[in-house]
Each structure stands twice: as C-alpha cells, then as structure tokens.
Design an enzyme around this catalytic site. Sequence first.
Site, PDB file in Angstrom:
ATOM      1  N   LYS A  54      80.784  11.093  34.340  1.00  0.00           N
ATOM      2  CA  LYS A  54      80.328  12.440  33.966  1.00  0.00           C
ATOM      3  C   LYS A  54      80.602  12.692  32.489  1.00  0.00           C
ATOM      4  CE  LYS A  54      80.768  14.384  38.566  1.00  0.00           C
ATOM      5  NZ  LYS A  54      81.659  14.972  39.581  1.00  0.00           N
ATOM      6  N   GLN A  98      86.946  18.455  40.094  1.00  0.00           N
ATOM      7  CA  GLN A  98      86.575  17.306  40.925  1.00  0.00           C
ATOM      8  C   GLN A  98      87.244  17.412  42.303  1.00  0.00           C
ATOM      9  OE1 GLN A  98      84.343  14.757  39.981  1.00  0.00           O
ATOM     10  NE2 GLN A  98      84.530  14.199  42.145  1.00  0.00           N
ATOM     11  N   ASP A 121      78.919  23.391  39.600  1.00  0.00           N
ATOM     12  CA  ASP A 121      78.786  22.718  40.894  1.00  0.00           C
ATOM     13  C   ASP A 121      78.092  23.638  41.909  1.00  0.00           C
ATOM     14  OD1 ASP A 121      79.453  20.079  41.206  1.00  0.00           O
ATOM     15  OD2 ASP A 121      81.597  20.440  41.508  1.00  0.00           O
TER      16      ASP A 121
END
Length: 296
Positions: A54, A98, A121
């Site tokens: 990422k 994460q 997200d």
Amino acid sequence: MVAQVIDGKAFAAKVRAQVADQVAKLKEENGITPGLAVVLVGEDPASQVYVRSKGKMTVEVGMNSYEHKLDAATSEADLLALIEKLNNDPAVHGILVQLPLPRHLNEDLVINSIDPAKDVDGFHISNVGLLGTGQKSMVPCTPLGCLMMLRDHHGSLSGMDAVVIGRSNIVGKPMAQLLLGDSCTVTIAHSRTKDLPDVVRRADIVVAAVGRPEMVPGDWIKEGATVIDVGINRIERDGKTKLVGDVDYASAAERAGAITPVPGGVGPMTIACLLANTLTACCRSNGLPEPEGLTA
Ligand code: NAP
C-alpha cells in the site's frame, strides 16, 4: 462458451494511472498533495506485506504515505490518541487501520474513532449507513473494485439478477448495497442459504466472497453469467502452494460469459480503489470536484 477474462491487474493499473494524473493536477493547480496514513499494530506477516505494498503504490501515484507501525502490545488509549492526531492533521486525507487488530483492541471502537471523511476503507458506521441509504459515502475498496469492473464490462447493470455469496461487513454486504444502487435485483447468500446451487444458477452476476477454495463449481453458473471471484485461498496442490478463488475457475470459465481470475482479478483492484478513495477524500475535504469514474 469460453468466458472473457476480466483482467483486474490491467484494470487496476489503469485506475492507478487515472489517480496519478489527478494527483499531478491537484498538485499543479491547487498545491495539494493527497496523503494516506496507514496504521499497523503488531507483526502479522500478511498485514506487513499489505501495508508495504500500500505504501509503495501510494508513493507511486504521487501521494504522501505516512506509515505508523505500532508494537503489538500498544494500548487502546495510545492507538485512539494516534487516530485523533491523524484526524486533525490536514496533510492526512485518508486513514487506514490495518485489520485484524490484536485481540486486546476493540476493532469497532477503533474504526469508529476515524473521522468518517478520512475513512478510506469505508468501514466507519457512518459510511455504512450512508451507503445503505444511497448517500455519498466512502465505499469499501474491494466491493468498489468489483463494481468498477462490472460497470466497465456491462455498461449498465440495471435489472440484472445478482447473487452475492457471503455477507461479511467488508465485502458481501457493501457489495450487495452497491449492486442494489445500480438497480440489480440482489440476493445475498450465506452459510445457511438453502439450495445455493439453484440460487446461483438464476444469477446474471455472481460475486463469490466466501473464503472456501473453489466451492462454486461451473455447473452452478448460468450460461453467459459474469463471475467475480473475491476469494483468496492458499492451497497445496502437486506439492506446491497455490492461490485459488472461491470459484472453480476451469469449469466456471466454460460456462460464464466473463470471469475474474485468481490471482490477477479482484485483488489488484482493492489497493487501486484505496488510492482512488484517498483522492476522493482529498477532493471532498478541499471542496473540489470528485474525480470521475473513481467513486460509486
Ligand atoms: P468472511 O468474513 O469469513 O465471510 C465469509 C462469508 O461466507 C460469510 O458470510 C459466510 O456465511 C459465507 N459462507 C461460509 N461458508 C459458506 C457456504 N458453504 N456457503 C455459502 N456461504 C458461506 O470473509 P470475507 O472477509 O468476506 O472474505 C471472503 C473471501 O474474500 C476470503 O477468501 C478473503 O480472503 C477474500 N477477500 C479478498 C479481498 C481482495 O482484495 N481480493 C478482500 C477481502 C476479502 P455466514 O455469515 O453464514 O457465516
């Protein structure tokens, strides 16, 4: 029928190039560089790999990448304090924590402490509610990537019968909401669904997000249907480790009209959509028009 392969790797490269173009324009015309902060708690090897790629791709499209690696024993208070700091940092337009988090940390609490406008997200309860009510939101990356590929392949999805296998909060449910938003008739199947093969056989679009290697055989697929395989399963075959999806690719490709492979299908689209979401968040927070074709 031999299915057309939907090349997610090539599609994702196109999305990243689009993002990079827009980022260059933002810098030049507005003096703004989008920034993505990724928070990793602990040393889960798979998470470390994801976070690294990422970060790499964030920099490649010209954005600023801020990585925060915290010890596995980090307290909830310390993690919440970091998120608060990132919420208030004008250089940070997107925040991603994460998952999974170590067990002593409350995932819902942590995710819901992110500013919804920076929640790239799309897991914050506000974004879930906005998506569910058809309002502008941050959309979870994996289902957004699936939607982009479906729109690209079909143009309009209006009136199509879609079956989503899996009802997780990160894939199945938001995927179903997005398909509904594009006027599909949507069925959400799960582990208690009766006659799953018959349910799948009715579908013009099948999205499999289960986590069971090759559980959907070709004879469940309606002739000409489009199959989006979200599953990423590591199996041992012929003494080698191999990645396979939730769909039995070989038999499904004989009946489907189009299919995503694993690897090289949905997977690469997820990070591309994370970058697209960061750009969208940056444009929104600066009162600028959103990039076209990169949101739901
Ligand atoms: P999850 O949270 O474990 O959810 C799996 C879903 O599948 C559940 O709703 C479960 O039903 C359903 N299910 C389990 N067994 C079933 C069966 N026999 N028949 C029908 N439905 C069944 O998984 P997830 O996080 O959504 O992920 C699904 C897959 O996608 C995994 O392979 C994951 O690695 C992959 N994934 C890929 C990406 C990507 O970037 N490509 C991103 C995220 C996830 P119940 O609710 O009834 O238990």
